[in-house]
Design a protein around this motif. Sequence first.
Motif, PDB file in Angstrom:
ATOM      1  N   ASP A 171       0.835  -1.203   0.000  1.00  0.00           N
ATOM      2  CA  ASP A 171       0.000   0.000   0.000  1.00  0.00           C
ATOM      3  C   ASP A 171       0.871   1.254   0.000  1.00  0.00           C
ATOM      4  N   ASP A 172       0.301   2.350  -0.439  1.00  0.00           N
ATOM      5  CA  ASP A 172       1.040   3.605  -0.544  1.00  0.00           C
ATOM      6  C   ASP A 172       1.606   4.083   0.786  1.00  0.00           C
ATOM      7  N   GLU A 173       0.930   3.799   1.892  1.00  0.00           N
ATOM      8  CA  GLU A 173       1.379   4.325   3.185  1.00  0.00           C
ATOM      9  C   GLU A 173       2.482   3.483   3.830  1.00  0.00           C
ATOM     10  N   THR A 197       7.751   6.763   1.700  1.00  0.00           N
ATOM     11  CA  THR A 197       6.760   5.694   1.665  1.00  0.00           C
ATOM     12  C   THR A 197       6.665   5.165   0.242  1.00  0.00           C
ATOM     13  N   GLY A 199       4.040   5.245  -1.569  1.00  0.00           N
ATOM     14  CA  GLY A 199       3.317   6.249  -2.351  1.00  0.00           C
ATOM     15  C   GLY A 199       4.194   7.393  -2.787  1.00  0.00           C
ATOM     16  N   ARG A 202       6.348   6.260  -5.643  1.00  0.00           N
ATOM     17  CA  ARG A 202       5.571   6.197  -6.895  1.00  0.00           C
ATOM     18  C   ARG A 202       5.567   7.558  -7.601  1.00  0.00           C
ATOM     19  N   ARG A 203       5.473   8.622  -6.806  1.00  0.00           N
ATOM     20  CA  ARG A 203       5.362   9.961  -7.376  1.00  0.00           C
ATOM     21  C   ARG A 203       6.709  10.553  -7.774  1.00  0.00           C
TER      22      ARG A 203
END
Length: 467
Positions: A171-173, A197, A199, A202-203
């Motif tokens: 998960d992102d968190e 994290t 997430g 990912r960014r």
Amino acid sequence: MFFVDTLEFAGLGNRSYLAGGRAAAVVIDPPRDIDRVLAAAARRGVRIAYVAETHVHNDYVTGGLELARISGARYLVPAEAAVSFARTPVADGDTVAVDEGLVLRAVATPGHTPHHTSYVLEEAGRGITAFTGGSLLIGTVGRPDLVEPRLTEQLARAQYASAHRLAEELDDEVAVLPTHGFGSFCSSAQAEGDTTTIGAERRNNAAFTQDVDTFVAELLAGLEDVPAYYTHMAPANAAGPAPVDLTPPEPADAEQLARRLAAGEWVVDLRNRVAFAAGHLAGSFNFEGEGKLATYLAWLIPWGKPVTLLAETPEQVADAQRELARVGIDRPAAAATGAPESWVRDGEELRSFPRAGFADLAAVPADERKDLVVLDVRRDSERAAAYIEGSVHVPIHELRERLQEVPPGVVWVHCAGGMRAAIAASLLDAAGRDVVAVDDAFDAAAAAGLPLTHPGTAGQGRADHAG
């Protein structure tokens, strides 16, 4: 309820982790000096049930084998890693129960090495933290070129796939806790920040914002030189490192220091560069104890050469000894502390050399400029961004074997911030050269009006290593 304690090792740019619950814990990628880990576990009041390696490390000597022996923990090592000691081999998907409700799951993440394994800490079946070693780092990934040149591109592509696998499964968190990326040359670039994290990666991470071909091309193009001592780390770790000995080294007086210098041994002055320039033992080298001591001393020294340490206090010697043990320089031959005047024999004097800034260099009259040499000891990637016109370039890690290439004249030596220039100045001074150490940020060169050449902006290097 779980906890994660971070153990930082700034000199090498790495981290280790102690993670667990109320009664038991796991240690991820422990350092050579395991007393710090044992103390952390004692503060938490937990038993070390497992010691886990993400990979056979290339940049430091692990304390994992000894920690497992002393604590009675099971030693988890990737099954495909070729090692010469008994361990618990782990493969993709293997799990161990760390504490009530806490499970550690192995995730194969090849790329930094072919056998690299990350570990996900799960609570009640849900991933909460990923210990990613040299795989997914903060804003970057671990470098793929430390195993075998013919495998580098293949491993770079594996890094990309491993990063995506982690992002797909978690998960992102979920917190990402890497071992490398805080100054270690095992990282393909400097980490941006302290925490991250899934997430956030990912960014922001190129492994997710670029296609695989672009990612691989840029990753390979940006790789820095590999510290020379790395060639000794993986074999030591695969063989099973011996316990570390941190007892104080033999004290040395002025006569013994002179004998060691005459024998060609390395006498290393740990004081700050200002104090060293003002007065030092002729023939000694300056590697600041507060800088990246282990990285640069281990990189420059002929491997196996005896080392004697000089410092103001026994505590500074002890700190340096601990730092050096992490990279396999286990026992200093001797040490001396106190005032530098006590390190020279009667009738002999300390040596010194001047320090200056780029403004001082710019102020040298033109008719005198022809009699000096400006020596740039930064890495190739740093020089590719900008350099002083007419300067000579020899990267610090090559200087010892290329001293004869430095032209005659007074040598004004600079780097990006002063630390590496101080090392270089001490090498040149020991070789009998007249030297001026430029203790200044390279940005000040332009402000001082020195003419600069700008070949391009690609590959400007990593600020964590620029000193």
